[in-house]
Design a protein around this motif. Structure first.
Motif, PDB file in Angstrom:
ATOM      1  N   VAL A 176       0.857  -1.190   0.000  1.00 61.36           N
ATOM      2  CA  VAL A 176       0.000   0.000   0.000  1.00 61.36           C
ATOM      3  C   VAL A 176       0.891   1.236   0.000  1.00 61.36           C
ATOM      4  O   VAL A 176       1.755   1.397   0.875  1.00 61.36           O
ATOM      5  CB  VAL A 176      -0.930   0.012   1.223  1.00 61.36           C
ATOM      6  CG1 VAL A 176      -1.773   1.278   1.235  1.00 61.36           C
ATOM      7  CG2 VAL A 176      -1.816  -1.229   1.228  1.00 61.36           C
ATOM      8  N   VAL A 177       0.686   2.110  -0.979  1.00 58.74           N
ATOM      9  CA  VAL A 177       1.519   3.299  -1.152  1.00 58.74           C
ATOM     10  C   VAL A 177       0.607   4.527  -1.145  1.00 58.74           C
ATOM     11  O   VAL A 177      -0.452   4.533  -1.781  1.00 58.74           O
ATOM     12  CB  VAL A 177       2.318   3.234  -2.466  1.00 58.74           C
ATOM     13  CG1 VAL A 177       3.191   4.472  -2.638  1.00 58.74           C
ATOM     14  CG2 VAL A 177       3.178   1.964  -2.499  1.00 58.74           C
ATOM     15  N   GLU A 216      -9.211  -6.445   3.343  1.00 59.99           N
ATOM     16  CA  GLU A 216      -8.163  -6.780   4.306  1.00 59.99           C
ATOM     17  C   GLU A 216      -7.385  -5.546   4.760  1.00 59.99           C
ATOM     18  O   GLU A 216      -7.084  -5.385   5.944  1.00 59.99           O
ATOM     19  CB  GLU A 216      -7.194  -7.812   3.710  1.00 59.99           C
ATOM     20  CG  GLU A 216      -7.701  -9.235   3.723  1.00 59.99           C
ATOM     21  CD  GLU A 216      -7.740  -9.831   5.125  1.00 59.99           C
ATOM     22  OE1 GLU A 216      -7.074  -9.291   6.036  1.00 59.99           O
ATOM     23  OE2 GLU A 216      -8.438 -10.840   5.312  1.00 59.99           O
ATOM     24  N   VAL A 217      -7.054  -4.662   3.829  1.00 56.34           N
ATOM     25  CA  VAL A 217      -6.296  -3.466   4.201  1.00 56.34           C
ATOM     26  C   VAL A 217      -7.108  -2.594   5.147  1.00 56.34           C
ATOM     27  O   VAL A 217      -6.597  -2.105   6.165  1.00 56.34           O
ATOM     28  CB  VAL A 217      -5.873  -2.676   2.944  1.00 56.34           C
ATOM     29  CG1 VAL A 217      -5.259  -1.321   3.350  1.00 56.34           C
ATOM     30  CG2 VAL A 217      -4.871  -3.474   2.120  1.00 56.34           C
ATOM     31  N   GLU A 219      -9.660  -3.531   7.080  1.00 55.60           N
ATOM     32  CA  GLU A 219      -9.873  -4.222   8.348  1.00 55.60           C
ATOM     33  C   GLU A 219      -8.642  -4.119   9.249  1.00 55.60           C
ATOM     34  O   GLU A 219      -8.752  -3.878  10.454  1.00 55.60           O
ATOM     35  CB  GLU A 219     -10.200  -5.698   8.104  1.00 55.60           C
ATOM     36  CG  GLU A 219     -11.606  -5.961   7.626  1.00 55.60           C
ATOM     37  CD  GLU A 219     -11.870  -7.433   7.401  1.00 55.60           C
ATOM     38  OE1 GLU A 219     -13.019  -7.780   7.073  1.00 55.60           O
ATOM     39  OE2 GLU A 219     -10.934  -8.245   7.556  1.00 55.60           O
ATOM     40  N   GLU A 220      -7.473  -4.325   8.671  1.00 56.95           N
ATOM     41  CA  GLU A 220      -6.261  -4.423   9.489  1.00 56.95           C
ATOM     42  C   GLU A 220      -5.663  -3.068   9.830  1.00 56.95           C
ATOM     43  O   GLU A 220      -5.042  -2.917  10.888  1.00 56.95           O
ATOM     44  CB  GLU A 220      -5.216  -5.290   8.778  1.00 56.95           C
ATOM     45  CG  GLU A 220      -5.648  -6.748   8.656  1.00 56.95           C
ATOM     46  CD  GLU A 220      -4.536  -7.644   8.156  1.00 56.95           C
ATOM     47  OE1 GLU A 220      -3.514  -7.124   7.642  1.00 56.95           O
ATOM     48  OE2 GLU A 220      -4.677  -8.888   8.277  1.00 56.95           O
ATOM     49  N   SER A 221      -5.826  -2.077   8.946  1.00 56.31           N
ATOM     50  CA  SER A 221      -5.146  -0.797   9.159  1.00 56.31           C
ATOM     51  C   SER A 221      -6.075   0.403   9.208  1.00 56.31           C
ATOM     52  O   SER A 221      -5.642   1.493   9.614  1.00 56.31           O
ATOM     53  CB  SER A 221      -4.109  -0.569   8.058  1.00 56.31           C
ATOM     54  OG  SER A 221      -4.748  -0.314   6.813  1.00 56.31           O
ATOM     55  N   GLY A 222      -7.324   0.254   8.755  1.00 58.91           N
ATOM     56  CA  GLY A 222      -8.222   1.395   8.671  1.00 58.91           C
ATOM     57  C   GLY A 222      -8.021   2.233   7.431  1.00 58.91           C
ATOM     58  O   GLY A 222      -8.721   3.239   7.238  1.00 58.91           O
TER      59      GLY A 222
END
Length: 311
Positions: A176-177, A216-217, A219-222
């Motif tokens: 993720v960038v 997933e992104v 859920e895990e990081s907001g």
């Protein structure tokens, strides 16, 4: 999808070199015949370790040989053929496990990045099948014992005759960038101190791959992401995954961590990542993994970092 080897080059085990010859598996005499043939190349797997030898700086080679008499009573796995030579994996469960410090026996994590493409494929396939056989000894329908069949590629119930096939768990993994070209790295619960990697998670039933990345992104990081782009994939037999790699653009950067999964997460510029790695405060995934390739794809080249297990 674009070809992975044009986007993320050098992903072990690399391109498939084994012709798996599924047409031969139904022959019940195949494995006995191959184990009697001195030309068959056999890889013996003890636990998660295989015999290897040093082949030069940063290079290792599997030790493959002819079968011995004891192999006929062991779990044998027909892997296929390459260059006219047949390859068989044999699971050695009837002998003491090799010492963890024995340099002649190494795990896929330890040597996978140093093996030639054929060796990496032989070891990866053998390990994946062995892991599946070890955990699927009984029929999920009736509870009766199952027996290997089709060259080790299925297990058949001795009571109801049902056939059971190896499973592969699909997982997305994503670099993720953000708009400032920073990379998001996270430390999962259970990672060693300082261990950080890109985000990953399993694909749910009925879910498209790109949707799994977005879910997933967040859920895990907001973080909300868009522009999900496929970069490559890698079989990951720990125990039975296919890691499908992507990059994605962050629409938001505020972090809200999924506390039961993620212990820490940070955005890194290239200079910040180099500084953290050099200081020893961040440990990156090993060179074998697609996670490391995704980091280096964003970075623009190899990151000089020691090989330190994340877990």
């Amino acid at each position: 999808m674009p070809r992975a080897d044009r986007i993320l080059p050098g992903l072990p085990p690399g391109r498939a070199l084994l012709d798996r010859r599924g047409d031969l598996r139904a022959d019940p005499g195949l494995l006995p015949r191959l184990l009697r043939d001195p030309g068959t190349r056999v890889l013996r797997l003890a636990g998660d370790r295989a015999p290897v030898e040093h082949a030069g700086p940063g290079r290792a080679r599997l030790v493959l040989g002819a079968a011995d008499d004891a192999d006929a009573a062991r779990l044998a796995l027909y892997l296929g053929e390459a260059g006219g030579t047949a390859y068989v994996g044999v699971v050695v469960a009837d002998a003491p496990a090799p010492d963890e410090d024995d340099p002649g026996w190494r795990t896929l994590r330890q040597v996978g990045a140093d093996l030639d493409p054929l060796g990496a494929e032989v070891l990866t396939t053998t390990l994946a099948l062995a892991n599946w056989h070890a955990t699927h000894t009984h029929c999920p329908r009736c509870g009766a014992p199952t027996e290997p069949s089709l060259g080790g590629w299925i297990r058949r119930c001795a009571v109801d005759g049902s056939e059971h096939y190896p499973r592969t768990d699909m997982a997305v993994i994503v670099a993720v960038v953000d708009a400032d070209d920073r990379l998001l790295l996270a430390r999962g619960r259970g990672f060693r101190p300082g261990g950080m990697s890109v985000l990953a998670g399993f694909v749910e039933p009925g879910e498209p791959l790109a949707a799994a990345v977005v879910r997933e992104v967040e859920e895990e990081s907001g973080v909300r992401v868009t522009d999900v782009t496929y970069l490559g994939d890698q079989p990951w037999p720990f125990p039975a995954s296919l890691m499908i790699g992507f990059t994605a653009r962050a629409e938001t950067t505020e972090l809200r961590l999924q506390e039961d999964e993620i212990e820490d997460a940070r955005w890194f510029s290239r200079d910040e990542l180099v500084g953290a790695v050099e200081a020893g405060s961040v440990h990156l995934p090993g060179r074998l993994s697609i996670a490391r390739k995704l980091v280096e794809h964003w970075f623009g080249g190899p990151v000089d970092a020691p090989e330190v297990p994340l877990r």
